[in-house]
Design a protein around this motif. Sequence first.
Motif, mmCIF file in Angstrom:
data_model
loop_
_atom_site.group_PDB
_atom_site.id
_atom_site.type_symbol
_atom_site.label_atom_id
_atom_site.label_comp_id
_atom_site.label_asym_id
_atom_site.label_seq_id
_atom_site.Cartn_x
_atom_site.Cartn_y
_atom_site.Cartn_z
ATOM 1 N N MET A 197 0.921 -1.254 0.052
ATOM 2 C CA MET A 197 -0.088 -0.021 -0.002
ATOM 3 C C MET A 197 0.835 1.248 -0.103
ATOM 4 O O MET A 197 0.444 2.429 -0.611
ATOM 5 C CB MET A 197 -0.979 0.009 1.294
ATOM 6 C CG MET A 197 -1.994 -1.234 1.181
ATOM 7 S SD MET A 197 -3.071 -0.997 -0.484
ATOM 8 C CE MET A 197 -3.817 0.628 0.137
ATOM 9 N N THR A 225 -11.745 3.140 -2.351
ATOM 10 C CA THR A 225 -11.485 1.884 -1.560
ATOM 11 C C THR A 225 -10.550 0.994 -2.261
ATOM 12 O O THR A 225 -10.582 0.654 -3.454
ATOM 13 C CB THR A 225 -13.084 1.387 -1.412
ATOM 14 O OG1 THR A 225 -13.526 0.885 -2.785
ATOM 15 C CG2 THR A 225 -13.899 2.089 -1.078
ATOM 16 N N LYS A 230 -12.006 1.729 2.854
ATOM 17 C CA LYS A 230 -12.023 3.146 2.278
ATOM 18 C C LYS A 230 -10.814 4.024 2.616
ATOM 19 O O LYS A 230 -10.385 3.735 4.023
ATOM 20 C CB LYS A 230 -13.226 3.857 3.003
ATOM 21 C CG LYS A 230 -13.396 5.401 2.267
ATOM 22 C CD LYS A 230 -14.466 6.106 3.238
ATOM 23 C CE LYS A 230 -14.393 7.480 2.894
ATOM 24 N NZ LYS A 230 -15.465 8.340 3.128
ATOM 25 N N VAL A 231 -10.246 4.245 1.758
ATOM 26 C CA VAL A 231 -8.734 5.119 1.967
ATOM 27 C C VAL A 231 -9.011 6.591 1.674
ATOM 28 O O VAL A 231 -7.857 7.077 2.134
ATOM 29 C CB VAL A 231 -7.608 4.325 1.376
ATOM 30 C CG1 VAL A 231 -7.392 3.060 2.086
ATOM 31 C CG2 VAL A 231 -7.858 4.300 0.001
#
Length: 232
Positions: A197, A225, A230-231
Amino acid sequence: MTYSEIRKNEEVLAFIKKGNANLGAMGFTDHSEAHSGLVAERAAEILKKFGYPEKDIELVKIAGFMHDIGNAVNRSHHAEYGALLANDILKKTDLPLEDRVQIVSAIGLHDESTGGANTISALSVKDTGGATDPISAALIIADKTDVRRSRVREKNKATFDKHDRVNYAVTDTKLKINVENRVISLNLQIDPKICSMYEYFEIFLGRMMMCKRAAEVLEASFKLTVNGAKVL
C-alpha cells in the motif's frame, strides 16, 4: 469535427503512437490508443451520468482521446506540449474557436506534475490547479483512474519498476458513479504480495487528490476503496 473523426485523424494517431513508443523506451506503462480511447469514453460517461449537455460530452471525448499526444515531444510538460499540438491540429478543422479553446485548456490541465496535485496538502484551487470546469474535471478523473494490470507492457517481471508493480498488482478495478448522491468511487482490488500500500500511495496519492478536486468541480465527491477498505 467529431470524436469519430478525431479517432481516425492521421496526425493524432501518429502522435499517440510515437508518444507511447517514447514512454515504452523510458519504461512507462501503456499510453497507447487503448488508453486514450478508454479515457475518452470514461470521461464522456461521467458527464453523461451527471446530466451535462451532448456538446460537452462530445468535447470531452475529443480532449480525452488527444490528451497524451504531448508525450511525442517529451514526457516532462507533456500536458502543455499536448495542448499546443492539439491546437495546431484542431485549427485545421471546422471546430468553433470556443470549442477548440475548451479542448486545449482541458488537455493542458490534466497532468498532476503541472496541476500541482503532487503535494499531499493540495486541496484548494489555488494550490492544486487542475480542473477548472466540468470538461477538464471529467478528463482528469477518467485519466487518473485508469489503473489496471493490462497497462503493464510485456516484460520480465524481474525488471518491473514500482509503476509496473502498482499497476500489475491491481487485479480488479471499477469506477462507479452514484448520480443520486453525486459520488464517484474508484474501487480497487490489489494483490499485496506484488505491491505494498505504501508503494501505491507513493505513486497515486497526488493523482487521487487531483481526482478529489476534480469531483468537487462537478459538485460531487470522490472516494477510493482498496480491498474493500475506504482510504480516501
